[in-house]
Design an enzyme around this catalytic site. Sequence first.
Site, PDB file in Angstrom:
ATOM      1  N   GLY A  58     -11.730   0.314 -10.567  1.00 50.66           N
ATOM      2  CA  GLY A  58     -10.856   1.402 -10.126  1.00 50.66           C
ATOM      3  C   GLY A  58     -11.571   2.369  -9.203  1.00 50.66           C
TER       4      GLY A  58
ATOM      5  N   CYS B  80     -23.117   5.026  -6.927  1.00 49.37           N
ATOM      6  CA  CYS B  80     -23.162   5.921  -5.762  1.00 49.37           C
ATOM      7  C   CYS B  80     -24.024   7.110  -6.149  1.00 49.37           C
ATOM      8  CB  CYS B  80     -21.788   6.296  -5.244  1.00 49.37           C
ATOM      9  SG  CYS B  80     -20.858   7.328  -6.300  1.00 49.37           S
TER      10      CYS B  80
ATOM     11  N   CYS C 247     -15.911  -2.900 -12.842  1.00 50.44           N
ATOM     12  CA  CYS C 247     -15.564  -1.468 -12.821  1.00 50.44           C
ATOM     13  C   CYS C 247     -14.829  -1.238 -11.505  1.00 50.44           C
ATOM     14  CB  CYS C 247     -16.824  -0.604 -12.882  1.00 50.44           C
ATOM     15  SG  CYS C 247     -17.776  -0.824 -14.385  1.00 50.44           S
TER      16      CYS C 247
ATOM     17  N   ASP D 189     -11.989  -1.919 -21.749  1.00 46.99           N
ATOM     18  CA  ASP D 189     -13.425  -1.656 -21.676  1.00 46.99           C
ATOM     19  C   ASP D 189     -14.147  -2.961 -21.310  1.00 46.99           C
ATOM     20  OD1 ASP D 189     -16.169  -1.242 -22.254  1.00 46.99           O
ATOM     21  OD2 ASP D 189     -15.623   0.419 -23.573  1.00 46.99           O
TER      22      ASP D 189
END
Length: 487
Positions: A306, A423, A304, A353
């Site tokens: 980006g 996060c 993941c 994906d």
Amino acid sequence: MTDSSVPPGGHRSGRGPRKRDDKRRSGPPRGRQGPNRPPTGDPAREAALDTLRAVREDAAYANLVLPALLRERRISGRDAALATELAYGACRAQGLLDAVLGACVDRPIDGLDGVVLDTLRLGAQQLLRTRIPPHAAVGAAVELVRARAGSRPTGFVNAVLRKVAEHTEAAWVERLAPSDDLGRLAFTHAHPRWIAEVFARALGGEEELTELSAALAADDARPAVHLAARPGEISAEELAAITGGEESPYSPYGVLLTEGGDPGELAPVREGLAVVQDEGSQLVALLATRAPVDGEDTRWLDLCAGPGGKAVMLGALVAIEGGTLDAVDRAPHRARLVEQATEGLPVRVHTGDARELALPEAAYDRVLVDAPCTGLGALRRRPEARWRRLPDDVTELTALQRELLRAGLERTRPGGVVTYATCSPHPDETAAVVTAVAAETGAEVLDTPALLPEVPDTGLPDGAPGIQLWPHRHGTDAMYAAVLRKR
Ligand SMILES: C[S@@+](CC[C@H](N)C(=O)[O-])C[C@H]1O[C@@H](n2cnc3c(N)ncnc32)[C@H](O)[C@@H]1O
């Protein structure tokens, strides 16, 4: 690149963002209160007001709207600093400001004209949360609303703000805060109650109210800006000397900027030698490289990726090992950002994906799954996010998080390691995901705090797996990470 500089497009930044809005969000606001209105001679408050309007009407992101607007209107220096303080401050404190305004208005504030409401929020922010003298705050609000909506609402705005000014913020809190401890802390630090509850759970329960208070206070403050030196290109020491910053306390690549201004304009950032990146994100990338693996350690995967903040660091570190990094993102525009960010590094970017993409199975030595999440750990950077996020957002995300972690483990060779990160400190998105997927797949959860021994107090309550960073403990975003080994 920090998470704050991320053009929002994933699930993390705002509620149910519509893709077609992304362009509009990244530019200055247009429309009724757009460029054709008469100026008031108060560019800072006008910019702040236009930001509040865009956030309220267009579900825009303040941290994208305001900088674009300041650039377009050539607002800089003290005016830019004031616009930023007021716009971001009013977004952050919206729930608290609305409660105070509600006590000063004899009808529901939701029914007020939008310009009037934005002006009142901006005025109340100045009266309660800045040192701007009350007469200046009220006078400026009256002139602002006169320029935008004519003279009719000026008397109303003046009267309401004078009522607000009758008490300090502390005195309003005394009058309006809920009577229970947790509700009071949430109100005091301008957080929705449910988020204070999540923080309390992540810290180990509602008994620890002193720490919860510190956590909410730190989350309500503007974050420091960190740079990450690109490994192999420049040292943190050199970067600190060039930028006038200080070396970060934990990350060997980190520099804490001590001067204001646009970090994107700093020479090392423009030249690609450093990126703007929170120290917590740097530590997560570093953690992903820490667990020893037997044999080859040259095929890395960022599932993941980006917009590429951690991919830059991983790409630079794997380059030193003579290896390569595959970086994946589902969103084409974010995959393009990864390509730009990692130019010159041995990084192959794939758009698709991560759960379905045709990547080699059981092949990678190290995998990072930096999953889309609620972003509750980076609320400091997204001024309006705490009032836009909803408790239900979590449920939708946890299923995806589990699937992505499973996909990460499937791509990892036996003996290789996967770092799962968010996060967010929300226990449902963090330790619960790791525990469930480890139980299902048989992966071993490693002692993650031991992999980052230089950072104190990272353990989770009750021996839950992973590390949890916090603004009040570490000065970083509230990042979570756990390392698993595939058997
Ligand atoms: C937390 S961000 C990653 C931040 C990034 N690691 C960095 O340091 O800059 C999560 C990313 O996951 C991407 N994403 C969401 N669902 C995905 C999926 N099913 N497959 C691949 N990427 C996905 C989002 O587009 C978003 O860019």
